[in-house]
Design a protein around this motif. Structure first.
Motif, short mmCIF file in Angstrom:
data_model
loop_
_atom_site.label_atom_id
_atom_site.label_comp_id
_atom_site.label_asym_id
_atom_site.label_seq_id
_atom_site.Cartn_x
_atom_site.Cartn_y
_atom_site.Cartn_z
N ILE A 225 1.54 -9.50 4.48
CA ILE A 225 1.50 -9.48 3.02
C ILE A 225 1.96 -10.85 2.50
O ILE A 225 2.99 -11.36 2.91
N SER A 255 3.09 -6.03 -2.50
CA SER A 255 3.98 -5.04 -1.88
C SER A 255 4.18 -3.82 -2.75
O SER A 255 4.69 -2.80 -2.28
N GLU A 256 3.78 -3.89 -4.02
CA GLU A 256 3.86 -2.71 -4.89
C GLU A 256 2.79 -1.68 -4.53
O GLU A 256 2.92 -0.51 -4.89
N VAL A 258 0.75 -1.88 -1.14
CA VAL A 258 0.60 -1.65 0.30
C VAL A 258 1.86 -2.06 1.04
O VAL A 258 2.67 -2.84 0.54
N LYS A 259 2.01 -1.52 2.27
CA LYS A 259 3.16 -1.82 3.13
C LYS A 259 2.67 -2.27 4.50
O LYS A 259 1.57 -1.92 4.93
N ILE A 260 3.51 -3.04 5.20
CA ILE A 260 3.18 -3.50 6.55
C ILE A 260 2.98 -2.29 7.47
O ILE A 260 3.73 -1.31 7.40
N ASP A 261 1.94 -2.34 8.31
CA ASP A 261 1.58 -1.30 9.29
C ASP A 261 1.04 -0.03 8.65
O ASP A 261 0.82 0.97 9.34
N GLU A 262 0.79 -0.08 7.34
CA GLU A 262 0.21 1.08 6.68
C GLU A 262 -1.31 1.10 6.92
O GLU A 262 -1.97 0.08 6.87
#
Length: 603
Positions: A225, A255-256, A258-262
């Motif tokens: 991100i 980041s609002e 999506v998230k890492i590894d999502e």
């Protein structure tokens, strides 16, 4: 080794010894092979030898293993992978480390035996480039230790394609890797997880690029991100999900959303197969709120919204999720001068606005705040028609004029050229002060441009229409004061703010190179009026013709005119009585052939 001396001391020949052993053992006896057997047996129980043993008991952390010696050997329980692996009766391989004294403690190591056997197995079954599987055991300087039967080194740079923030997170995980290097002398093996991932990704990339098409919806994993968006792994190729394609609404940071590894589903927006770049969209999977925007927000319609962002040029107002309009700073107030929108608005304010324009293609809406109120300029022309005398306060001074407040929010411009009929004003500050109250006359009203033109000199009659032509007649001799010398002539003040031009050719009978040779600044002289040009607002003077008249003996000289010793102000001030509170200045006359020189001076 076999002690031959001991055998010979028995007094037996080789044949006798062999026959006796054959009889005892039931086999043919070879002294040399017997020696080798004895040597082998002795060597088998030397420290460093690998023995096969049987687990006979477990006492505390000690595991007792019978390996064929006088006493059982001891293996520490921590050398087993788990307590479940310690089963009485199981046979295991151990390394003989030491025998402490006759019939003493036998120290064994299962871990070292496993490592030796594992190394032998790896060397026998694997080569550089082979894929192996192991468990990450611990973190060391520069990388990780991975147990693939023997500890092997995984450098930190070879853990993943993008180096993770903490490689310690892999401890305890089972991973695959490729053998990069085998050093048999040092018993070192280096593996790479990254190379294996790259090889697999390359295969997956080739397959993906052959299948992927614009408009497809695919699953991917968010890998990174940034401020401008997120990188999504589609299975061999990373695509960019730009922040503007994440939501129809306003987003401050990716980041609002999506998230890492999502794992997310995205739409393929664009493919550059040559550069292997893919543009992704998340909001495109939902209907656009701009589809029927013109029907939902018609022009001139009043709507309510929330201020979501303030810039120097205006404020963005959210009308609904995904729909924002701009209120430009010029559309915030009819009369108030706004330097920054924050003077009127704050983020999160609920306001009412009017839709001014809708551009569906560009997804833009122009909004207005001032349109929710009555435009005071629609009444200005009715209240202040041209010719109206108003009293106002000087609000601001500029190089070109002064702004005079007629009423709250309504200013008029008093141009510098409308300050005086006769005085040349270089800057309004020569006559006006900020905050000063004065009377002006309305010259014009432009409702569309919201401008009011004011005049100060128009409060009195233009002296060039009657006063000056009636007061100053060609042929008169008047007295004035030298105010300025130029290379083309001399300016003479006839009265306050009224000057005439005494051209260099009219200074003396002879040719004058420098006017200062004839007159000095501040000197009072008598001059003769040559002409008064009402249209050009100029008065032409002559010094030599006044001197001829004074001498009275020049051939062809006109009759002696009436001499005037003072200007208008000195004899009651015709101009002064008309505008005694104004500072006046005028252009002056010069001979026709010298007009260009005076124009240059005035410029």
């Amino acid at each position: 080794m076999v002690d031959q001396n001991l055998i010979r001391s028995l007094g037996l020949s080789d044949e006798d010894l062999s026959s006796q052993l054959d009889e005892a053992l039931g086999v043919d006896f070879d002294p040399e092979s017997m020696g080798q057997m004895i040597d082998s047996t002795v060597t088998q129980f030397q420290p460093g030898a690998i023995l096969e043993g049987r687990i006979v008991n477990k006492i505390g952390n000690d595991v007792l293993v019978e390996v064929g010696l006088k006493s059982e050997g001891v293996v520490d329980a921590s050398e087993f992978r788990s307590p479940d692996d310690i089963v009485v009766g199981d046979r295991i391989e151990v390394l003989l480390e030491a025998v402490e004294g006759d019939g003493g403690l036998v120290l064994l190591s299962k871990r070292k035996a496993d490592r030796i056997r594992g190394w032998e197995r790896i060397i026998k079954n694997n080569a550089e480039g082979d894929t192996v599987t192991g468990t990450v055991t611990r973190k060391i300087k520069g990388g990780l230790l991975v147990d693939i039967g023997v500890p092997v080194f995984l450098p930190a740079s070879q853990v993943d394609i993008r180096r993770p923030p903490d490689i310690g997170a892999f401890i305890g995980q089972e991973i695959d890797g490729v053998i990069l290097k085998i050093d048999e002398d040092r018993r070192n093996i280096v593996i790479s997880r990254r190379k294996l991932i790259e090889e697999r990704r390359q295969k997956a990339k080739e397959q993906l690029m052959a299948e992927i098409e614009v408009g497809q919806v695919r699953k991917g994993v968010v890998k990174n991100i940034a401020d401008f968006g997120a990188f999504v792994d589609l299975g061999g190729v990373d695509g960019l999900l730009h922040i503007t394609d994440m939501s129809w609404g306003r987003i401050n940071h990716p980041s609002e959303v999506v998230k890492i590894d999502e794992t997310i589903e995205v739409m393929i927006l664009n493919i550059d197969r040559a550069k292997e770049k893919i543009a992704l969209g998340l909001k495109q999977r939902m209907p656009s709120p701009w589809e029927d925007i013109e029907q939902r927000y018609p022009v001139n319609n009043r709507v309510k919204g929330k201020v979501v962002n303030i810039m120097s040029y205006g404020a963005f107002v959210q009308l609904e999720e995904g729909i924002e309009g701009l209120v430009h700073i010029s559309e915030m107030s009819w009369t108030r001068r706004i330097n920054h929108p924050s003077e009127l608005l704050n983020v999160e304010d609920e306001i009412e606005v009017v839709v001014l324009e809708v551009n569906k293609d560009k997804q833009e809406i122009s909004l207005g705040m001032k349109q929710t109120e009555v435009n005071p300029w629609t009444l200005v022309k009715q209240k202040y028609p041209p010719g109206t005398v108003i009293t106002g306060k000087v609000r601001n001074l500029t190089n070109y004029g002064a702004f005079v407040e007629i009423e709250e929010g309504i200013d008029g411009l008093l141009h510098v050229s409308d300050l005086s009929w006769t005085k040349k004003v270089g800057h309004p500050s020569e006559m006006l002060k900020k905050g000063q109250e004065l009377q002006c006359v309305v010259l014009s009203v432009d409702e569309e441009k919201m401008r009011v033109a004011l005049g100060l000199k128009q409060l009195t009659e233009d002296p060039w229409l009657r006063a000056i032509p009636e007061r100053y007649l060609p042929g008169q001799i008047v007295r004035g004061k030298v105010t300025k010398l130029t290379n083309f002539g001399v300016f003479v003040e006839l009265e306050p703010d009224l000057e005439g031009l005494l051209h260099v050719s009219e200074l003396a009978d002879h040719k004058v190179e420098n006017p200062q040779d004839v007159v000095k600044p501040g000197e009072e002289i008598e001059v003769k009026i040559l002409r008064v040009d009402i249209e050009e607002r100029k008065i032409g003077l002559s010094l030599k013709r006044a001197q001829w008249a004074a001498e009275g003996d020049h051939e062809g000289a006109p009759e002696q005119p009436v001499r005037r010793r003072g200007g208008l102000g000195a004899e009651g001030g015709m101009l002064g009585s008309m505008a005694n509170d104004l500072v006046l200045q005028t252009s002056v006359e010069q001979p026709e052939d010298e007009d260009d020189d005076e124009d240059k001076r005035r410029k």
